[in-house]
Design a protein around this motif. Structure first.
Motif, mmCIF file in Angstrom:
data_model
loop_
_atom_site.group_PDB
_atom_site.id
_atom_site.type_symbol
_atom_site.label_atom_id
_atom_site.label_comp_id
_atom_site.label_asym_id
_atom_site.label_seq_id
_atom_site.Cartn_x
_atom_site.Cartn_y
_atom_site.Cartn_z
ATOM 1 N N ALA A 1 5.606 10.185 1.647
ATOM 2 C CA ALA A 1 4.723 8.773 1.454
ATOM 3 C C ALA A 1 5.116 7.863 2.413
ATOM 4 N N ASN B 1 7.837 11.719 -1.672
ATOM 5 C CA ASN B 1 6.421 11.513 -2.454
ATOM 6 C C ASN B 1 6.553 11.621 -3.964
ATOM 7 N N SER C 1 0.880 -1.141 -0.159
ATOM 8 C CA SER C 1 0.205 -0.014 -0.077
ATOM 9 C C SER C 1 0.972 1.232 -0.016
ATOM 10 N N ARG C 2 0.292 2.185 -0.591
ATOM 11 C CA ARG C 2 0.794 3.767 -0.172
ATOM 12 C C ARG C 2 -0.142 4.731 0.394
ATOM 13 N N ARG C 3 0.541 5.477 1.032
ATOM 14 C CA ARG C 3 -0.449 6.474 1.822
ATOM 15 C C ARG C 3 0.523 7.763 1.761
ATOM 16 N N GLU C 4 -0.193 8.864 1.300
ATOM 17 C CA GLU C 4 0.425 10.283 1.419
ATOM 18 C C GLU C 4 0.763 10.537 2.611
ATOM 19 N N HIS C 5 1.608 11.278 3.065
ATOM 20 C CA HIS C 5 2.182 11.726 4.452
ATOM 21 C C HIS C 5 2.536 13.036 4.241
ATOM 22 N N GLN D 1 6.883 -0.789 6.778
ATOM 23 C CA GLN D 1 6.825 0.621 6.414
ATOM 24 C C GLN D 1 8.046 1.281 6.114
#
Ligand code: ASP
Length: 581
Positions: free
Chosen positions: A40, A57, A31-35, A52
């Motif tokens: 990311a 990004n 999975s990839r989540r923006e931070h 993780q």
């Protein structure tokens, strides 16, 4: 062990002890989540778990891209620790990301959500399905089982011998797959139903103890516990008693189970086929629950109730606590099922709060009969009692089936209950065409030595030195002590209605070698797929086979079976008929 020139560690093994180390991990983007705008979070997955990675990004990575990430292990900030994840206390920072391969978006999520996806889709993309934790675990359980079996067999001096896949048709009863011969058009090999023939000849050949994790092929309708091809631990031993075989195979099964579950199984209990039928109504008893069949024939010796009077066998089961949930419709369905299975009917009695029996037929049963039924079946308020009065076979069959329907937990659910069912009948039923008995297992099983005198008078009562291994109500496998002398073999053939001439034609290639000195021998084979399914907590063997066929026998990944190239058919001398409409 798993470090390579590309990686230092596996994703799932990183812990706080690694903090400060620079590591390289390889795997797939889970999975990839923006931070924020700069960074990311990328969860990288290999078969050991996920880690993780905090990446820039602007790195273009998406689901299932294959990456190599080099970074420094650091503690996650307070509040971002994930207690549900083994690697949840750490993350990789200062990451350098190398995209090893981009990827199409997968047709289903590579996690437990895919359990709900249609099986054909899972099988069409099996290589993605296997990427998931469940399938990774199952295939690794399978490897553990195979390896424990090999170790256990080798420790007992069994020798692994491979037997051919292109074989003659053998008389084991299942429908075979045929393979056309190019050199002899019109002639066919069969794929082996089992290595039976060869393993017995290996005993004649003096191998003493043979084993093989053998692929067996049978062209039979597929079910949850059946595939066209399946793997068996196949074994044969010389100069042995039945108990020697059970002990040797028992060691392999228990070693395999222990390797997966850690549970030590001291000995596997034995039960005769007759006891299994009398108490559980089936030849593969599930010992995890009670509801045993209880003998009632003598209770109704002088009954006035017509349905019971004069019946050869009356038995009952107590579906404890089920009176309330079994309304009229459900009881009618049980009765229909009993009738479909050949019973004349099914009597049900509900135990009322005051202990009395409620049923449309209760008025036909005397107070003594009711009291004795309640006593024998240990009836308590809220219980449901089911009684069948019929031939012994039908009574056992019907109640055995109802017992399973009403009480059987999922096959994989613990505790694991193994049992050897021994002393199967040598013959079962009569062949419709010849009127002669049919072999219970195959025609080469040794009759029980105590029963030889009954051969001519009561053949159906002759027991065989044949046995099955049962786990949680699933038959894992079967075996027998074999006939090694021609006189006895002839006696069995005669009972089966097979003439000397027929025997020579059908089985000569197998039996003639015995004339050169066959030792007393016996063996066994058990299905590895079934054992693995149960140990892996699966109901269906397809879940523990890397590339199984669907229930209808096809493989959506490779599209097989496919029509053959006409050129190939010509070469084989085969002309096909148009498909049936
Ligand atoms: N060949 C038998 C089977 O596959 C097993 C045996 O008798 O050894 O069931």
């Amino acid at each position: 062990m798993s470090a390579t020139s590309m990686r230092t560690n596996m994703c799932g093994e990183l812990r706080t002890a690694h903090i400060g180390q620079t590591v390289s991990v390889c795997g797939w983007v889970a999975s990839r989540r923006e931070h924020g705008t700069q960074l990311a979070f990328v969860d990288l997955r290999d078969h050991t778990g996920v880690v993780q990675c905090v990446v820039d990004n602007d790195v273009d990575v998406r689901s299932e891209f294959v990456l190599r990430v080099t970074g420094v292990v650091r503690a996650r900030l307070e509040g971002t620790v994930n207690a549900n994840l083994p690697t949840g206390e750490i993350e990789l920072g200062e990451c350098q990301v190398e995209v090893l391969r981009n990827a199409e978006p997968p047709p289903f999520p590579i996690d437990s959500r895919a359990d709900k996806v249609e099986e054909t889709t899972r099988l069409q993309f099996r290589y993605l399905d296997i990427r998931r934790e469940r399938m990774q675990r199952n295939l690794r359980v399978r490897a553990k089982v195979n390896s424990a079996i090999r170790r256990a067999m080798e420790a007992q001096d069994f020798v692994e011998v491979e037997t051919p896949m292109l074989v003659p048709s053998t008389p084991e009863g299942a429908r075979e797959f045929l393979v056309p011969s190019r050199k002899e058009p019109g002639s066919f090999y069969a794929l082996p139903q089992s290595p039976q023939l060869f393993k017995q000849l290996l005993m004649v050949a003096g191998m003493d103890r043979y084993y093989q994790i053998a692929r067996c092929l049978r062209d039979e309708d597929l079910r949850a516990d059946r595939q066209y091809e399946f793997m068996q631990l196949d074994a044969e031993m010389s100069f042995v008693s039945q108990d020697d075989v059970l002990a040797a195979i028992g060691k392999a099964v228990t070693a395999a189970a222990e390797a997966v579950t850690g549970e030590i199984i001291p000995t596997i209990e034995q039960m005769t086929w007759r006891d299994a039928m009398n108490r559980f109504g089936v030849d593969k008893p599930d010992l995890r629950f009670g509801m045993e069949l209880t003998e009632l024939t003598d209770v109704f010796g002088t009954t006035e109730f017509k349905a019971f009077a004069g019946a050869a066998c009356i038995k009952g089961i107590n579906a404890s606590g089920k009176a309330d949930e079994m309304g009229r419709n459900k009881l009618d369905a049980l009765t229909d099922k009993a009738k479909q299975m050949g019973a004349k009917g099914l009597v049900w009695l509900k135990v009322a709060a005051d202990g009395s029996l409620e049923s449309p037929v209760a008025k036909f049963l005397s107070a003594d009969e009711q009291a004795e039924v309640s006593r024998r079946l240990d009836a308590k308020p809220g219980d449901l009692i089911l009684i069948v009065a019929d031939s012994w076979d039908t009574t056992c069959d019907v109640l055995g089936q109802l017992r399973n329907d009403l009480g059987r937990p999922p096959v994989w659910q613990g505790p694991y209950r193994y049992v050897w069912v021994i002393e199967f009948p040598l013959f079962v039923g009569l062949d419709k065409e010849t009127g002669k008995p049919k072999p219970g297992h195959h025609p080469f099983c040794m009759p029980h030595p105590d029963d030889l005198a009954m051969f001519d008078t009561d053949p159906m009562a002759v027991r065989a030195m044949a046995y099955d291994l049962v786990l949680n109500g699933w038959e894992l496998g079967s075996g027998s002590i074999r006939i090694h002398k021609s006189e006895l073999q002839r006696k069995v053939f005669t009972a089966l209605g097979i003439s000397d001439e027929d025997a020579e034609k059908k089985f000569g290639f197998f039996l003639r070698p015995f004339e050169y000195g066959a030792p007393p021998h016996g063996g066994f084979a058990f299905g590895i797929d079934r054992l693995v399914a149960i140990l892996a907590g699966e109901e269906n063997i397809r879940e523990v086979i890397a590339f199984p066929k669907t229930q209808s026998g096809s493989d959506p990944m490779t599209n097989s079976p496919t029509p053959a190239d006409p050129k190939q058919l010509t070469e084989l001398g085969i002309r096909t008929l148009p498909p049936k409409v």
